[in-house]
Design a protein around this motif. Structure first.
Motif, short mmCIF file in Angstrom:
data_model
loop_
_atom_site.label_atom_id
_atom_site.label_comp_id
_atom_site.label_asym_id
_atom_site.label_seq_id
_atom_site.Cartn_x
_atom_site.Cartn_y
_atom_site.Cartn_z
N THR A 196 17.28 -5.95 3.83
CA THR A 196 16.40 -5.03 3.13
C THR A 196 17.04 -3.65 3.03
N ARG A 197 16.71 -2.96 1.96
CA ARG A 197 17.09 -1.56 1.79
C ARG A 197 15.94 -0.86 1.08
N TYR A 198 15.48 0.25 1.65
CA TYR A 198 14.40 1.04 1.06
C TYR A 198 14.90 2.47 0.87
N ASP A 199 14.84 2.97 -0.35
CA ASP A 199 15.25 4.35 -0.64
C ASP A 199 14.02 5.21 -0.89
N GLY A 200 14.02 6.42 -0.33
CA GLY A 200 12.91 7.34 -0.52
C GLY A 200 11.69 6.99 0.31
N MET A 201 11.87 6.30 1.43
CA MET A 201 10.75 5.94 2.28
C MET A 201 10.14 7.19 2.91
N ASN A 202 8.80 7.29 2.90
CA ASN A 202 8.14 8.43 3.52
C ASN A 202 7.31 7.98 4.72
N SER A 203 6.59 8.91 5.32
CA SER A 203 5.90 8.64 6.58
C SER A 203 4.73 7.67 6.43
N VAL A 204 4.22 7.50 5.22
CA VAL A 204 3.10 6.58 5.03
C VAL A 204 3.55 5.21 4.51
N GLY A 205 4.86 5.01 4.44
CA GLY A 205 5.38 3.69 4.12
C GLY A 205 5.65 3.41 2.67
N THR A 206 5.48 4.39 1.78
CA THR A 206 5.82 4.16 0.38
C THR A 206 7.28 4.53 0.13
N TYR A 207 7.86 3.94 -0.88
CA TYR A 207 9.27 4.16 -1.18
C TYR A 207 9.47 4.08 -2.69
N GLU A 208 10.63 4.51 -3.13
CA GLU A 208 10.92 4.58 -4.56
C GLU A 208 11.77 3.42 -5.07
N ARG A 209 12.63 2.91 -4.23
CA ARG A 209 13.54 1.85 -4.68
C ARG A 209 13.81 0.91 -3.50
N PHE A 210 14.01 -0.37 -3.82
CA PHE A 210 14.30 -1.32 -2.75
C PHE A 210 15.22 -2.43 -3.23
N VAL A 211 15.90 -3.04 -2.28
CA VAL A 211 16.60 -4.31 -2.48
C VAL A 211 16.18 -5.20 -1.33
N ASN A 212 15.76 -6.40 -1.63
CA ASN A 212 15.26 -7.31 -0.63
C ASN A 212 15.82 -8.69 -0.89
N ARG A 213 16.39 -9.32 0.14
CA ARG A 213 16.97 -10.65 -0.06
C ARG A 213 16.58 -11.56 1.10
N ALA A 214 16.25 -12.78 0.78
CA ALA A 214 15.96 -13.81 1.78
C ALA A 214 16.78 -15.04 1.44
N VAL A 215 17.41 -15.63 2.45
CA VAL A 215 18.16 -16.87 2.30
C VAL A 215 17.62 -17.86 3.32
N VAL A 216 17.29 -19.07 2.89
CA VAL A 216 16.73 -20.06 3.81
C VAL A 216 17.52 -21.35 3.73
N GLY A 217 17.51 -22.07 4.84
CA GLY A 217 18.02 -23.43 4.88
C GLY A 217 16.86 -24.37 5.10
N PHE A 218 16.67 -25.32 4.20
CA PHE A 218 15.56 -26.26 4.32
C PHE A 218 15.89 -27.34 5.33
#
Length: 325
Positions: A196-218
């Protein structure tokens, strides 16, 4: 029970949609609404001619409520659903099942123990397209890899609630609606990794930009990767989805699925949509159908993957499922 008396919690977009759909069903009667927002709550209550309550706790105990539709933010799904089940009400719940794994697991256990329907609103259970996709997957052998990419613009048509970590949880939980169908197709996951990457995160948990990745093995073989970048400089949302199997590849384009094999390329045939989720829930409450338990297990596994990705990203390690989450 001549008619199911429904109480609805929430007054946002999904609440308006569900209220309209349930009210249109024969054998269902919307009796009361609970909403924190007095403006949207009053408007929705007036539209359907029902009483408006300021606190959902007051709705749960009502004698004129047989079932509760929970159309609130992700962080309140678990508490509202638990209270409703404990009060002996059936529950129609927007996805995800809950914000925390223990919370979701306890909801599943409680629904099974009480016998009260807990229907999580994943649309695949009534989707003709998903039924056809499942048939196509079954004819193409084992999964090699599934790929999903979504890009969400910084301005305009973006889900603002998504950009709040405390309310919605990580995007890997928010896009559980794309994890659920793959769990239904390929079964539970044995491990998950996350970033995960969150840009512009503030004290109440809102942010301006993100990258989120999940990889799973079944557990049954094959892997899947979901990547979502939001709040980026792009004019409109884009999405890319592929299922690569031993016998061919399924590509989602132009609103449908295309199948590519050694014999050539063809379209996965369209299918008529089945009943609505609301009508399915009504039939389950009335005892005419009983598929919610199996679907609930799939919803729990999909939620576990999203939350497992959150743990994996925070701790920088591969998370084993379900032991580590």
């Amino acid at each position: 029970m001549e008619a199911v008396r429904l109480g609805l919690v929430g007054s946002g977009g999904m609440a308006r949609s569900r209220a309209a759909a349930f009210s249109a069903l024969e054998g269902c009667h919307l009796t009361v609404l609970a909403a924190r927002n007095p403006i949207t709550g009053d408007e929705l209550a007036r539209r359907h001619g029902v009483e408006l309550l300021s606190h959902w706790q007051d709705l749960i105990g009502r004698a004129d409520v047989d079932a509760v539709a929970v159309c609130t933010n992700n962080d309140s799904h678990g508490p509202v659903a638990r209270a409703a089940l404990e009060a002996g009400k059936h529950v129609f719940l927007e996805y995800p099942l809950a914000r925390f794994v223990d919370e979701g697991t306890s909801l599943v256990d409680l629904a099974r123990a009480t016998g009260k329907v807990l229907r999580v609103a994943h649309p695949e259970v009534v989707s003709g397209e998903h039924r056809r996709l499942k048939e196509a997957v079954g004819s193409l052998g084992g999964l090699l890899v599934a790929l999903f990419v979504r890009l969400t613009p910084a301005r305009g048509a973006r889900p603002e609630v998504l950009f709040n970590l405390h309310i919605s949880g990580p995007p890997s939980l928010f896009f559980v609606y794309h994890v659920y169908p793959l769990v239904d197709l390929f079964g539970p996951a044995s491990w998950v990794e996350g970033y995960t990457r969150y840009d512009g995160m503030n004290s109440v948990g809102t942010y301006e930009r993100f990258v989120n990745r999940a990889v799973v093995g079944f557990a049954g073989g094959g892997t899947a990767q979901w990547t979502w970048a939001g709040g980026i400089a792009i004019s409109r949302a884009e999405q890319y989805q592929r299922l690569v199997l031993e016998g061919g590849t399924l590509v989602h384009e132009d609103g449908g699925w295309r199948r590519s094999t050694a014999a050539g390329v063809d379209l996965v045939p369209a299918a008529e949509e089945g009943r609505s989720l609301e009508s399915l829930f009504l039939e389950e409450v009335l005892g005419k159908r009983d598929g919610w338990r199996a679907d609930l297990d799939t919803a729990l596994e999909a939620m576990r993957i999203g939350l497992g990705a959150e743990v994996a990203a925070a701790e920088g390690r591969r998370v084993r499922l379900p032991e580590d989450v």
